[in-house]
Write a protein that holds these residues in place. Structure first.
Motif, PDB file in Angstrom:
ATOM      1  N   GLY A  23      59.328  -7.238  57.491  1.00  0.00           N
ATOM      2  CA  GLY A  23      59.521  -6.420  58.922  1.00  0.00           C
ATOM      3  C   GLY A  23      59.884  -4.816  58.503  1.00  0.00           C
ATOM      4  O   GLY A  23      58.870  -3.887  58.105  1.00  0.00           O
ATOM      5  N   LEU A  24      61.353  -4.632  58.192  1.00  0.00           N
ATOM      6  CA  LEU A  24      61.872  -3.607  57.787  1.00  0.00           C
ATOM      7  C   LEU A  24      61.654  -3.276  56.669  1.00  0.00           C
ATOM      8  O   LEU A  24      62.205  -4.350  55.175  1.00  0.00           O
ATOM      9  N   VAL A  25      61.121  -2.182  56.039  1.00  0.00           N
ATOM     10  CA  VAL A  25      60.374  -2.176  54.313  1.00  0.00           C
ATOM     11  C   VAL A  25      61.634  -1.722  53.261  1.00  0.00           C
ATOM     12  O   VAL A  25      61.949  -1.558  52.800  1.00  0.00           O
ATOM     13  N   SER A  26      62.187  -0.123  54.292  1.00  0.00           N
ATOM     14  CA  SER A  26      63.026   0.340  53.613  1.00  0.00           C
ATOM     15  C   SER A  26      63.829   1.441  54.568  1.00  0.00           C
ATOM     16  O   SER A  26      62.570   1.707  55.480  1.00  0.00           O
ATOM     17  N   LEU A  27      64.883   1.715  54.215  1.00  0.00           N
ATOM     18  CA  LEU A  27      65.410   3.254  54.903  1.00  0.00           C
ATOM     19  C   LEU A  27      65.565   3.723  54.423  1.00  0.00           C
ATOM     20  O   LEU A  27      66.838   4.034  53.731  1.00  0.00           O
ATOM     21  N   ASP A  28      65.131   4.738  54.042  1.00  0.00           N
ATOM     22  CA  ASP A  28      65.542   6.003  53.084  1.00  0.00           C
ATOM     23  C   ASP A  28      66.238   7.079  53.753  1.00  0.00           C
ATOM     24  O   ASP A  28      65.853   7.884  54.731  1.00  0.00           O
ATOM     25  N   PRO A  29      67.382   7.320  53.066  1.00  0.00           N
ATOM     26  CA  PRO A  29      68.237   8.629  53.789  1.00  0.00           C
ATOM     27  C   PRO A  29      67.814   9.635  52.642  1.00  0.00           C
ATOM     28  O   PRO A  29      67.258   9.623  52.256  1.00  0.00           O
ATOM     29  N   ALA A  30      68.126  11.091  53.804  1.00  0.00           N
ATOM     30  CA  ALA A  30      67.985  12.448  53.269  1.00  0.00           C
ATOM     31  C   ALA A  30      69.973  12.782  53.664  1.00  0.00           C
ATOM     32  O   ALA A  30      70.005  12.681  55.334  1.00  0.00           O
ATOM     33  N   VAL A  31      69.884  13.311  53.478  1.00  0.00           N
ATOM     34  CA  VAL A  31      71.619  14.295  53.695  1.00  0.00           C
ATOM     35  C   VAL A  31      71.884  15.448  53.695  1.00  0.00           C
ATOM     36  O   VAL A  31      70.578  16.152  52.870  1.00  0.00           O
ATOM     37  N   LEU A  32      71.245  15.759  54.903  1.00  0.00           N
ATOM     38  CA  LEU A  32      71.454  17.536  55.283  1.00  0.00           C
ATOM     39  C   LEU A  32      72.748  17.865  55.163  1.00  0.00           C
ATOM     40  O   LEU A  32      73.924  17.982  55.848  1.00  0.00           O
ATOM     41  N   LEU A  33      72.777  19.248  53.913  1.00  0.00           N
ATOM     42  CA  LEU A  33      74.367  19.501  53.284  1.00  0.00           C
ATOM     43  C   LEU A  33      73.985  21.109  54.367  1.00  0.00           C
ATOM     44  O   LEU A  33      73.574  21.898  54.847  1.00  0.00           O
ATOM     45  N   PRO A  34      76.046  20.672  54.283  1.00  0.00           N
ATOM     46  CA  PRO A  34      76.049  22.342  55.167  1.00  0.00           C
ATOM     47  C   PRO A  34      75.763  23.564  54.615  1.00  0.00           C
ATOM     48  O   PRO A  34      74.948  24.128  55.742  1.00  0.00           O
ATOM     49  N   SER A  35      75.004  23.731  53.511  1.00  0.00           N
ATOM     50  CA  SER A  35      73.953  24.942  53.173  1.00  0.00           C
ATOM     51  C   SER A  35      72.790  24.990  53.650  1.00  0.00           C
ATOM     52  O   SER A  35      71.796  25.590  53.366  1.00  0.00           O
ATOM     53  N   GLY A  36      72.250  23.866  54.674  1.00  0.00           N
ATOM     54  CA  GLY A  36      70.863  23.316  55.149  1.00  0.00           C
ATOM     55  C   GLY A  36      69.993  22.932  53.979  1.00  0.00           C
ATOM     56  O   GLY A  36      69.181  22.868  54.142  1.00  0.00           O
ATOM     57  N   ALA A  37      70.851  22.177  52.422  1.00  0.00           N
ATOM     58  CA  ALA A  37      69.569  21.636  51.730  1.00  0.00           C
ATOM     59  C   ALA A  37      69.410  20.027  52.368  1.00  0.00           C
ATOM     60  O   ALA A  37      70.871  19.378  52.774  1.00  0.00           O
ATOM     61  N   ARG A  38      68.662  19.485  51.887  1.00  0.00           N
ATOM     62  CA  ARG A  38      68.159  17.919  52.258  1.00  0.00           C
ATOM     63  C   ARG A  38      67.668  17.713  51.400  1.00  0.00           C
ATOM     64  O   ARG A  38      67.168  18.033  50.153  1.00  0.00           O
ATOM     65  N   VAL A  39      68.592  16.124  50.863  1.00  0.00           N
ATOM     66  CA  VAL A  39      68.422  15.467  49.708  1.00  0.00           C
ATOM     67  C   VAL A  39      67.969  15.257  49.917  1.00  0.00           C
ATOM     68  O   VAL A  39      68.830  13.378  50.722  1.00  0.00           O
ATOM     69  N   ARG A  40      66.825  14.214  49.396  1.00  0.00           N
ATOM     70  CA  ARG A  40      66.092  12.589  49.480  1.00  0.00           C
ATOM     71  C   ARG A  40      66.763  11.447  48.880  1.00  0.00           C
ATOM     72  O   ARG A  40      67.011  11.492  47.153  1.00  0.00           O
ATOM     73  N   LEU A  41      67.228  10.737  49.464  1.00  0.00           N
ATOM     74  CA  LEU A  41      67.568   9.151  48.317  1.00  0.00           C
ATOM     75  C   LEU A  41      66.707   8.137  48.155  1.00  0.00           C
ATOM     76  O   LEU A  41      67.640   6.900  47.470  1.00  0.00           O
ATOM     77  N   GLY A  42      65.734   7.920  49.163  1.00  0.00           N
ATOM     78  CA  GLY A  42      64.924   6.842  48.439  1.00  0.00           C
ATOM     79  C   GLY A  42      64.219   6.864  47.247  1.00  0.00           C
ATOM     80  O   GLY A  42      64.213   8.136  47.164  1.00  0.00           O
ATOM     81  N   ALA A  43      63.486   6.376  47.183  1.00  0.00           N
ATOM     82  CA  ALA A  43      62.307   6.120  46.173  1.00  0.00           C
ATOM     83  C   ALA A  43      61.318   5.446  46.133  1.00  0.00           C
ATOM     84  O   ALA A  43      61.498   3.553  46.980  1.00  0.00           O
TER      85      ALA A  43
ATOM     86  N   TRP B 184      75.545   0.478  46.639  1.00  0.00           N
ATOM     87  CA  TRP B 184      75.217   1.788  46.363  1.00  0.00           C
ATOM     88  C   TRP B 184      76.276   2.696  46.741  1.00  0.00           C
ATOM     89  O   TRP B 184      76.430   3.171  47.566  1.00  0.00           O
ATOM     90  N   ARG B 185      76.346   4.342  45.654  1.00  0.00           N
ATOM     91  CA  ARG B 185      77.029   4.920  45.642  1.00  0.00           C
ATOM     92  C   ARG B 185      75.993   5.966  45.314  1.00  0.00           C
ATOM     93  O   ARG B 185      75.818   6.101  43.862  1.00  0.00           O
ATOM     94  N   TRP B 186      75.930   6.791  45.702  1.00  0.00           N
ATOM     95  CA  TRP B 186      75.218   8.228  45.180  1.00  0.00           C
ATOM     96  C   TRP B 186      76.278   9.322  45.628  1.00  0.00           C
ATOM     97  O   TRP B 186      76.848   9.381  46.349  1.00  0.00           O
ATOM     98  N   ARG B 187      75.894  10.468  44.880  1.00  0.00           N
ATOM     99  CA  ARG B 187      76.794  10.781  44.461  1.00  0.00           C
ATOM    100  C   ARG B 187      75.742  12.850  44.409  1.00  0.00           C
ATOM    101  O   ARG B 187      74.763  12.658  43.392  1.00  0.00           O
ATOM    102  N   ILE B 188      76.304  13.741  45.416  1.00  0.00           N
ATOM    103  CA  ILE B 188      75.553  14.950  45.734  1.00  0.00           C
ATOM    104  C   ILE B 188      76.744  16.252  45.163  1.00  0.00           C
ATOM    105  O   ILE B 188      77.125  16.524  46.104  1.00  0.00           O
ATOM    106  N   GLY B 189      77.099  16.484  44.165  1.00  0.00           N
ATOM    107  CA  GLY B 189      77.928  17.358  44.064  1.00  0.00           C
ATOM    108  C   GLY B 189      79.755  16.350  44.112  1.00  0.00           C
ATOM    109  O   GLY B 189      79.297  16.062  43.490  1.00  0.00           O
TER     110      GLY B 189
END
Length: 647
Positions: free
Chosen positions: A61-81, A109-114
């Motif tokens: 059913g649910l295959v994946s939940l792909d995270p994307a982080v929207l930083l205060p700078s406006g940058a969008r960082v995708r964490l899926g694969a 899981w633990r992701w680090r973006i700065g």
């Protein structure tokens, strides 16, 4: 439990992070499964895989939940694969992973973006097809988190493509219902609705199977992570859709608490025992409508009577679950027909197509009574067990019956493979083993002796059983020793130049591990000797257990690789089977040989493939890479059983 955690050197490198798999089960046959890196490498991977009316009938059913982080700078960082048919891997969120860990059986899981650190935990609600995915801000922020829900609704063994109808997505409060089959709920749902074309599964390609599918991007959830400790969570669950489960964070805590209870109930002697006890729990399934049963392996097997009986002691008696075992044994006894145990397997049909599952059943009932003292169950099942013996003496399906000349069991019919070595290539058995297989007769002799003991403890007369046992045991000791210093694998096998049923016969002295049961069973027909076991170990033993055939045999295949025909052709022709580690250790112990050093390799394997578990098979040649199901019931069960029995 053993510490299973990996840092960036493993998580960010696909040959490491995408080859280690995690598994979370719901206790009713469904699961969530994936890799350390987050890359889906199998068509079976998904966050909500739902069991149907039997465990083998599962739907993704649910295959994946792909995270994307929207930083205060406006940058969008995708964490899926995802990997695509073009060969590209995009996005590559695993490159930002700083750690993966299993904490009380819950993947984290633990992701680090700065300075921003986001943690994900995933758990299933015990007893229900429901998964919770919780994202927590650990440090940094504020940020916004989007979660793209990639969905399908299809058989776990197949694919769904964009050339067919798109999944129906119906809006409901807080989310959506997909194809009327499962529901998604979380914050800030925004429907999208488009195909993601050409998702590639590298493990399916390696197995010679269709490796491409299309996914439906149903929509996305969105929430704010303003300060450390804030969470954004999503729930996905199957029917009943109108009954909303508890909050996602509570699901995680309930699952973690239950996992601790499972481990505590098993009274583990050390961290490895604790890890194996939790691994064993994944295979035991039970619903309100049916008694306990055993899933043979994840992700593609269902329930098989042979696997269940071999696994029984390790999964249920070694973990303090004799109550569940009692109901399982009663249910299986009800399937007996013409002295044979049903092998319902994955087809949905009741089939009677094994020579050894019934004999393992005799062994299992004997072990249950010996361990628990449950003589009431012995008395209840004894008439059925006696009927098994009577039917085998009279003869039953597929030529299975006692040879009046020597009291041993013979078996075989055209185009059948009735022992556990039952692989076929294009419908033709690879190792038919027609005649009198060594482990079948070891089990027969063991079963007669065990049944005699059950008859004694329930006040019956076991004279006839002991007579049958004595004759078969004497014939075994006379017939099976081979000139090479080990045991024949099959005696009275049809000679290669003659068709089945024609004479003359020959004795097959192939060096295989099946003979280990002649020394390892509680009522084994032979006493082991050190020289014989050393010969067998020299040819067959690997760090993950015995090979299925000696490397110097002309038929030996050292790699369990390739398409279905290649893999099935190698399955029992040299491939390593970790479940046979149990009989080998038992035989060594009976021969008074040291065994502690034998456990080193297979215990290290707990962090190499199916995390915290033991694989179905491995290559017969070094480096003995694991193959088959990453999570296999009898592999776990036998390792746990012989660890516990040695104390």
């Amino acid at each position: 439990m053993i510490d299973i955690r990996f840092g960036p050197q493993v998580c960010t490198e696909l040959t490491s992070g995408a080859t280690r798999e995690w598994l979370v089960t719901d206790g009713v046959g469904g699961y969530a499964m994936g890799t350390v890196s987050g890359l889906r490498t199998r068509r079976y991977h998904g966050l909500l895989v739902v069991a149907g009316d039997r465990p083998a009938v599962r739907r993704v059913g649910l295959v994946s939940l792909d995270p994307a982080v929207l930083l205060p700078s406006g940058a969008r960082v995708r964490l899926g694969a995802h990997e695509w048919a073009s060969g590209a891997v995009d996005p590559r969120g695993f490159e930002l992973l700083e750690q993966f860990a299993l904490v009380d059986g819950v993947p984290r899981w633990r992701w680090r973006i700065g300075d921003v650190v986001i943690e994900r935990e995933l758990a299933m609600l015990p007893g229900r097809a429901c998964v919770a995915v919780v994202h927590r801000l650990v440090s940094g922020g504020p940020v916004r988190l989007d979660l793209a829900a990639a969905c399908t609704w299809r058989d776990a063994h197949g694919e769904r493509r964009a050339d067919g109808p798109a999944p129906r997505v119906d809006p409901v409060a807080g989310g959506a219902v997909v194809d009327g089959a499962f529901r998604l709920a979380g914050p800030g749902w925004v429907p999208e609705g488009e195909w993601w074309l050409g998702v590639h599964h590298r493990e399916e390609a390696a197995r010679g199977l269709n490796a491409r599918e299309d996914l439906w991007y149903a929509g996305r959830f969105s929430g704010a992570l303003d300060r450390p400790g804030d969470t954004v969570s999503v729930l996905a669950w199957a029917a009943p859709l109108d009954v909303e489960p508890m909050p996602a964070t509570e699901v995680v805590e309930v699952a973690r608490r239950r996992n601790r209870q499972v481990v505590a109930q098993a009274e583990p002697a050390d961290d490895v025992d604790a890890t194996l006890a939790l691994a064993a729990d994944a295979f035991v399934v039970r619903t309100d409508e049916s008694p306990a049963d055993v899933v043979a392996g994840y992700p593609w097997f269902g329930t098989w009577s042979r696997d269940t009986m071999i696994s029984y002691e390790g999964l249920l008696l070694s973990t303090g679950r004799a109550d569940l075992g009692r109901e399982l044994l009663r249910a299986y006894a009800a399937t007996l027909s013409e002295g044979m145990l049903a092998n319902t397997a994955d087809t949905g049909r009741v089939e009677y197509n094994t020579v050894d599952a019934t004999l393992w059943f005799l062994h299992t009932v004997s072990r249950h009574v010996a361990v628990t003292g449950d003589t009431d169950l012995a008395a209840e099942l004894l008439p059925a067990l006696q009927q098994v013996v009577d039917a085998h003496r009279a003869g039953t399906r597929y030529g299975i019956g006692v040879d009046p000349a020597d009291g041993l069991l013979t078996q075989g019919a055209p185009d059948t493979a009735l022992t556990w070595m039952d692989a076929r290539v294009y419908g033709v058995p690879v190792t038919a083993r027609t005649g009198k297989p060594v482990e079948v007769n070891a089990l027969w002799i063991n079963g007669l002796a065990g049944l005699a003991e059950l008859t004694d403890v329930t006040g019956g007369d076991a004279t006839d059983l002991r007579r049958l046992h004595a004759r078969a045991a004497a014939s075994f000791r006379e017939r099976y020793p081979a000139p090479g210093g080990w045991l024949h694998d099959v005696v009275d096998a049809p000679a290669p130049a003659y068709p089945l049923g024609g004479a003359p016969h020959h004795d097959d002295d192939s060096l295989r591990p099946n003979q280990l049961l002649a020394w390892s069973l509680p009522h084994a027909p032979l006493e082991p000797d050190e020289p014989t076991l050393r010969r067998i170990a020299g040819a067959l033993l690997t760090p993950l257990g015995p090979r299925s055939l000696a490397p110097d045999a002309p038929e030996f295949v050292g790699r369990h690789r390739g398409g279905p025909a290649e893999r099935d052709g190698a399955y029992h022709q040299g491939t390593v089977w970790p479940w046979l580690f149990g009989p080998y250790v038992d035989a060594c112990r009976r021969a008074k040989l040291p065994v502690d050093d034998l456990f080193v390799g297979i215990e290290a394997h707990l962090t190499e493939y199916g995390l915290g578990s033991v694989s179905e098979t491995a290559d017969g040649l070094p480096p003995h890479a694991a193959t088959g199901c990453p999570f296999q019931a009898w592999s776990v069960a036998e390792l746990l059983r012989v660890r516990r029995s040695g104390r």
